[in-house]
Enzyme design. Sequence first.
Site, short mmCIF file in Angstrom:
data_model
loop_
_atom_site.label_atom_id
_atom_site.label_comp_id
_atom_site.label_asym_id
_atom_site.label_seq_id
_atom_site.Cartn_x
_atom_site.Cartn_y
_atom_site.Cartn_z
N GLU A 67 -3.20 11.36 10.00
CA GLU A 67 -2.16 11.83 9.05
C GLU A 67 -1.61 13.01 9.50
O GLU A 67 -2.13 13.89 10.11
CB GLU A 67 -3.05 12.21 7.86
CG GLU A 67 -2.04 12.58 6.79
CD GLU A 67 -2.77 12.81 5.28
OE1 GLU A 67 -2.12 12.73 4.28
OE2 GLU A 67 -4.00 12.89 5.31
N ARG A 78 0.91 -1.16 -0.05
CA ARG A 78 -0.12 -0.14 0.01
C ARG A 78 1.02 1.16 -0.02
O ARG A 78 1.00 2.08 -1.18
CB ARG A 78 -0.83 0.04 1.34
CG ARG A 78 -2.18 0.91 1.18
CD ARG A 78 -1.85 2.35 1.22
NE ARG A 78 -1.36 2.70 2.68
CZ ARG A 78 -0.90 4.05 3.00
NH1 ARG A 78 -0.92 4.93 2.18
NH2 ARG A 78 -0.61 4.12 4.66
#
Length: 497
Positions: free
Chosen positions: A136, A6
Amino acid sequence: MDTTLRDGEQTSGVSFTASEKLTLAKLLLGELKVDRIEVASARVSQGEFMAVKNIIDWASENGCTENVEVLTFVDGGTSITWMKKAGAKVQNLLTKGSLNHLTHQLKKTPEQHFATIEEVIQLAKDAGITTNVYLEDWSNGMRNSQEYVFQFLDFLTQQPIKRILLPDTLGILTHTETFGYLDTIIKRYPKTHFDFHGHNDYDLGVANVMEAVKAGCHGLHLTVNGMGERAGNAPLASAIAVINDFLPQVRTQVNETSLYKVSKLVSAFTGFGIPANKPIVGDNVFTQTAGIHADGDSKHNLYFSDLMPERFGRKRKYALGKMSGKANIQKNLEELGLTLNDDELKKVTARIIELGDKKEKVTKEDLPYIISDVLDSSSFHQKVFIKSYVLTHAKGLQPSTTLSMEFDGKVYEENAQGDGQFDAFMNALHKVYHKLDVKLPTLIDYAVRIPPGSNSDALCETMITWKIGKKDFVTTGLDSDQTVSAIKATEKMLNMI
C-alpha cells in the site's frame, strides 16, 4: 485482474449484494474472461462472507477457485481463519509500501512489520492458501523512501508468495514515473511476478497502465467503468483497447465484445451512470454528429479508426440535430429501410435542424414521424395560419385560451374557456368560424403517441380523427409539447377543409 467487486466497491455509495457479486463474478470470469477477480475484503461483514462463499462454491464447480482473490490484513491470522471458512484459496495481503505509512499509521519499524507479515504468510501456507502481497502507498514509497521499498522487496522475494502487487494508491504517478519505477524493480527482481494497480486521480490511469506494460509488468488491476475510491481505478475497457491496439508485445484473453454488456450491468447494479463520452462504453462514443463526418464515412470510411464499435458489440450511430447534414439523415434512413427523393430529404433535414435549434433531441425512431409530418404538411396549400395563442391552466380556475389566427389574409382573435387547454382552444376556434359562418368538423377521436423504442423526450405525435358530413379523415401534428402537437394537427384540418 478485475477488482470491481473489491476495490471498485469502495466507490462512495456503492455496495453490491451477494447475488450481484455472484452474477458479476460469473460474467467476469466466464464470459469476459479476465484472468483473476478480487471479490471482497476479509472480516468486513457477514454479507461479504456469504458473497465470497457463494462465489467460491461456484468457482469450485467450474475449476477456477485459484482465480478468485480476497483482500486480507496483517492481523495474526484472523483473516486466514475467515478465508478458510469461506473456502477461499488466494489472499492479497495488505501491507505498508511506504515508510511514511509504516511510521505514522502502524508506528512500527520495518523489521517489526516484516516479522508479522512473515507470520501471516506462514499461516496461509499451512492452510493451503496462496499469498500475494500488496504494498500500500508503494508509489509514494518509491518517491520518498526507496531504500525502505527495496528493503521490503528483498524480504518478500525470499518468502513463499506468488505475486507482489504494486499500487499507486493515491493516483499520484506520471507515466514517466510509472515506467521508471517498474522498469527498475523488474530488472532488479527478474524472477518475481509484479502487478500494477493504478488509480485515476489525475486521469492518468490508462497512460500509467500502458507504461507499466511497456516496463514489463506481469499483471494489471482494473475495474469496470473505472469504479473505485475518489476518482476511481484504471478502467478495464479502455486499458484492454489500448493493450490490443498499441502494445503488440502482449496479448490478453479478455473478450472485447462483452465489455459493453458487463459495463451496463455494473451501472445498473450500482446506479452509477456511465458518462456519455466515456471511451469504449459511453453512449456517444460511436456516434457521429457532424454531417461532414457522416458524408466522409460514406466515402471510403474517412472517419473510421481502429476503434470500430463492432469490436465491442456495438454499432455506429449518426446523431440527428442542428449539426445534421443530409448525410447523417441518409444514414439513419438506410437503417430504417426508407428512401426519400432530394426535395423530400431537404425538407426533412430543415425540420430536424429546426428541432435541434430548439435544443430538442431527435432519434432515429423519430424519423418516420418527422417524415410523415413534413410530407403531409406539403400536400396542401396553406391558407389558414394559427398565428399566436396563450394557453392558461391555473389551480381553481377554468383553463382558457386566447387565439389569433389568419384566414385569407385577415386576422381574427377570440378568447374562450374549456375543460382543458385544448378544449378551450377549440372553443375559441369555433367562435372564429361562427363569425365566418363555417361549420367545423366534429372531433371524434384523439390519440397521442411517442416513437416506439425512442429514449427521446423531444417529440410526440397527436392524431385527431374528424368527421365532416359522412366522411372521416385524420390529421397529425408533431411537437415536443402534446397540446401544441394537437394544435398543429388542427391547423392542418382547417386548411384541408
